[in-house]
Design a protein around this motif. Structure first.
Motif, mmCIF file in Angstrom:
data_model
loop_
_atom_site.group_PDB
_atom_site.id
_atom_site.type_symbol
_atom_site.label_atom_id
_atom_site.label_comp_id
_atom_site.label_asym_id
_atom_site.label_seq_id
_atom_site.Cartn_x
_atom_site.Cartn_y
_atom_site.Cartn_z
ATOM 1 N N GLY A 34 -68.255 57.395 39.541
ATOM 2 C CA GLY A 34 -66.858 57.017 39.707
ATOM 3 C C GLY A 34 -66.689 55.656 40.356
ATOM 4 N N LEU A 35 -67.594 54.751 40.023
ATOM 5 C CA LEU A 35 -67.564 53.393 40.574
ATOM 6 C C LEU A 35 -67.353 52.395 39.449
ATOM 7 C CD1 LEU A 35 -70.711 53.753 42.859
ATOM 8 C CD2 LEU A 35 -68.326 53.854 43.590
ATOM 9 N N THR A 36 -67.090 51.153 39.820
ATOM 10 C CA THR A 36 -67.006 50.106 38.811
ATOM 11 C C THR A 36 -68.409 49.619 38.479
ATOM 12 O OG1 THR A 36 -66.855 48.284 40.396
ATOM 13 C CG2 THR A 36 -64.775 49.334 39.716
ATOM 14 N N THR A 37 -68.554 49.099 37.275
ATOM 15 C CA THR A 37 -69.843 48.545 36.863
ATOM 16 C C THR A 37 -70.233 47.379 37.769
ATOM 17 O OG1 THR A 37 -69.356 49.204 34.597
ATOM 18 C CG2 THR A 37 -71.126 47.624 34.899
ATOM 19 N N ILE A 38 -69.270 46.605 38.200
ATOM 20 C CA ILE A 38 -69.545 45.471 39.090
ATOM 21 C C ILE A 38 -70.117 45.958 40.409
ATOM 22 C CG2 ILE A 38 -68.474 43.598 40.418
ATOM 23 C CD1 ILE A 38 -66.486 43.333 38.038
ATOM 24 N N HIS A 39 -69.534 47.025 40.960
ATOM 25 C CA HIS A 39 -70.041 47.566 42.227
ATOM 26 C C HIS A 39 -71.463 48.096 42.064
ATOM 27 C CE1 HIS A 39 -69.816 49.207 46.255
ATOM 28 N NE2 HIS A 39 -70.339 50.320 45.776
ATOM 29 N N VAL A 40 -71.727 48.797 40.979
ATOM 30 C CA VAL A 40 -73.068 49.309 40.708
ATOM 31 C C VAL A 40 -74.048 48.152 40.583
ATOM 32 C CG1 VAL A 40 -74.506 50.505 39.000
ATOM 33 C CG2 VAL A 40 -72.295 51.466 39.683
ATOM 34 N N ASN A 41 -73.661 47.111 39.866
ATOM 35 C CA ASN A 41 -74.522 45.945 39.691
ATOM 36 C C ASN A 41 -74.871 45.319 41.037
ATOM 37 O OD1 ASN A 41 -74.798 42.866 39.489
ATOM 38 N ND2 ASN A 41 -75.241 43.547 37.406
ATOM 39 N N CYS A 42 -73.880 45.108 41.875
ATOM 40 C CA CYS A 42 -74.112 44.498 43.193
ATOM 41 C C CYS A 42 -74.982 45.379 44.072
ATOM 42 C CB CYS A 42 -72.785 44.212 43.888
ATOM 43 S SG CYS A 42 -71.826 42.909 43.105
ATOM 44 N N THR A 43 -74.743 46.681 44.033
ATOM 45 C CA THR A 43 -75.516 47.609 44.854
ATOM 46 C C THR A 43 -76.964 47.677 44.394
ATOM 47 O OG1 THR A 43 -73.535 48.916 45.306
ATOM 48 C CG2 THR A 43 -75.650 49.984 45.682
ATOM 49 N N LEU A 44 -77.180 47.798 43.092
ATOM 50 C CA LEU A 44 -78.552 47.828 42.571
ATOM 51 C C LEU A 44 -79.289 46.534 42.909
ATOM 52 C CD1 LEU A 44 -78.094 49.481 39.062
ATOM 53 C CD2 LEU A 44 -79.140 50.493 41.096
ATOM 54 N N HIS A 45 -78.591 45.417 42.772
ATOM 55 C CA HIS A 45 -79.192 44.124 43.098
ATOM 56 C C HIS A 45 -79.609 44.078 44.573
ATOM 57 C CE1 HIS A 45 -80.050 39.866 42.785
ATOM 58 N NE2 HIS A 45 -79.355 39.692 43.898
ATOM 59 N N ALA A 46 -78.733 44.532 45.454
ATOM 60 C CA ALA A 46 -79.030 44.521 46.894
ATOM 61 C C ALA A 46 -80.210 45.429 47.222
ATOM 62 C CB ALA A 46 -77.800 44.946 47.688
ATOM 63 N N LEU A 47 -80.265 46.603 46.605
ATOM 64 C CA LEU A 47 -81.368 47.531 46.868
ATOM 65 C C LEU A 47 -82.693 46.991 46.345
ATOM 66 C CD1 LEU A 47 -79.530 50.884 46.098
ATOM 67 C CD2 LEU A 47 -80.176 49.988 48.346
ATOM 68 N N ARG A 48 -82.645 46.302 45.212
ATOM 69 C CA ARG A 48 -83.868 45.656 44.700
ATOM 70 C C ARG A 48 -84.288 44.517 45.621
ATOM 71 N NH1 ARG A 48 -81.676 46.550 39.096
ATOM 72 N NH2 ARG A 48 -80.438 44.727 39.492
ATOM 73 N N GLU A 49 -83.331 43.728 46.075
ATOM 74 C CA GLU A 49 -83.631 42.625 46.994
ATOM 75 C C GLU A 49 -84.221 43.130 48.305
ATOM 76 O OE1 GLU A 49 -83.307 39.107 46.864
ATOM 77 O OE2 GLU A 49 -83.268 39.558 44.721
ATOM 78 N N ASP A 50 -83.780 44.305 48.750
ATOM 79 C CA ASP A 50 -84.305 44.906 49.978
ATOM 80 C C ASP A 50 -85.681 45.528 49.772
ATOM 81 O OD1 ASP A 50 -82.037 44.161 51.360
ATOM 82 O OD2 ASP A 50 -81.105 46.156 51.255
ATOM 83 N N GLY A 51 -86.158 45.513 48.540
ATOM 84 C CA GLY A 51 -87.497 46.017 48.246
ATOM 85 C C GLY A 51 -87.604 47.528 48.205
ATOM 86 N N LEU A 52 -86.486 48.210 47.952
ATOM 87 C CA LEU A 52 -86.521 49.671 47.913
ATOM 88 C C LEU A 52 -87.052 50.201 46.584
ATOM 89 C CD1 LEU A 52 -83.221 50.574 49.750
ATOM 90 C CD2 LEU A 52 -85.540 50.551 50.640
ATOM 91 N N PHE A 53 -86.668 49.565 45.491
ATOM 92 C CA PHE A 53 -87.160 49.992 44.187
ATOM 93 C C PHE A 53 -87.045 48.857 43.191
ATOM 94 C CE2 PHE A 53 -82.700 51.469 44.224
ATOM 95 C CZ PHE A 53 -82.208 50.816 43.118
ATOM 96 N N GLU A 54 -87.677 49.068 42.034
ATOM 97 C CA GLU A 54 -87.543 48.125 40.929
ATOM 98 C C GLU A 54 -87.354 48.925 39.646
ATOM 99 O OE1 GLU A 54 -91.099 45.778 40.737
ATOM 100 O OE2 GLU A 54 -92.325 47.443 40.022
ATOM 101 N N ILE A 55 -86.636 48.321 38.727
ATOM 102 C CA ILE A 55 -86.414 48.940 37.425
ATOM 103 C C ILE A 55 -86.956 47.979 36.379
ATOM 104 C CG2 ILE A 55 -84.708 49.791 35.772
ATOM 105 C CD1 ILE A 55 -82.839 50.276 38.203
ATOM 106 N N HIS A 56 -87.848 48.511 35.527
ATOM 107 C CA HIS A 56 -88.467 47.679 34.493
ATOM 108 C C HIS A 56 -88.731 48.558 33.274
ATOM 109 C CE1 HIS A 56 -90.711 44.350 32.837
ATOM 110 N NE2 HIS A 56 -91.734 45.161 32.612
ATOM 111 N N LYS A 57 -88.216 48.137 32.134
ATOM 112 C CA LYS A 57 -88.427 48.840 30.867
ATOM 113 C C LYS A 57 -88.126 50.329 30.987
ATOM 114 C CE LYS A 57 -91.666 45.578 28.936
ATOM 115 N NZ LYS A 57 -92.952 45.386 28.272
ATOM 116 N N HIS A 58 -86.954 50.655 31.496
ATOM 117 C CA HIS A 58 -86.467 52.030 31.613
ATOM 118 C C HIS A 58 -87.320 52.910 32.521
ATOM 119 C CE1 HIS A 58 -83.494 51.128 28.605
ATOM 120 N NE2 HIS A 58 -84.443 50.684 27.803
#
Length: 76
Positions: A34-58
């Motif tokens: 129930g979030l906006t795509t923009i919010h999800v994008n920013c959150t995923l980016h921040a979590l990747r930048e923090d080194g919590l996880f990475e997403i690559h090829k599904h």
């Protein structure tokens, strides 16, 4: 959501270490939570930048399991 998916797949032995299949698009995540795509994008980016996880090829790989558990308040 990432933590929950990981633990559910792990219980079914559908993980490879800290890696799980992750075919979801940002739009899917936004609709589910129930979030906006923009919010999800920013959150995923921040979590990747923090080194919590990475997403690559599904595939999603948790890089810092302890930090992710601390973030979500889980001790699993």
């Amino acid at each position: 959501m990432v933590s929950e998916l990981y633990h559910r797949l792990k219980r079914r032995h559908l993980n490879r270490g800290y890696t799980i299949q992750f075919p979801l698009k940002q739009e899917d995540i936004a609709d589910t939570l129930g979030l906006t795509t923009i919010h999800v994008n920013c959150t995923l980016h921040a979590l990747r930048e923090d080194g919590l996880f990475e997403i690559h090829k599904h595939e999603l790989t948790i890089l810092d399991y302890d930090a992710l558990c601390t973030l979500v308040g889980s001790e699993v």
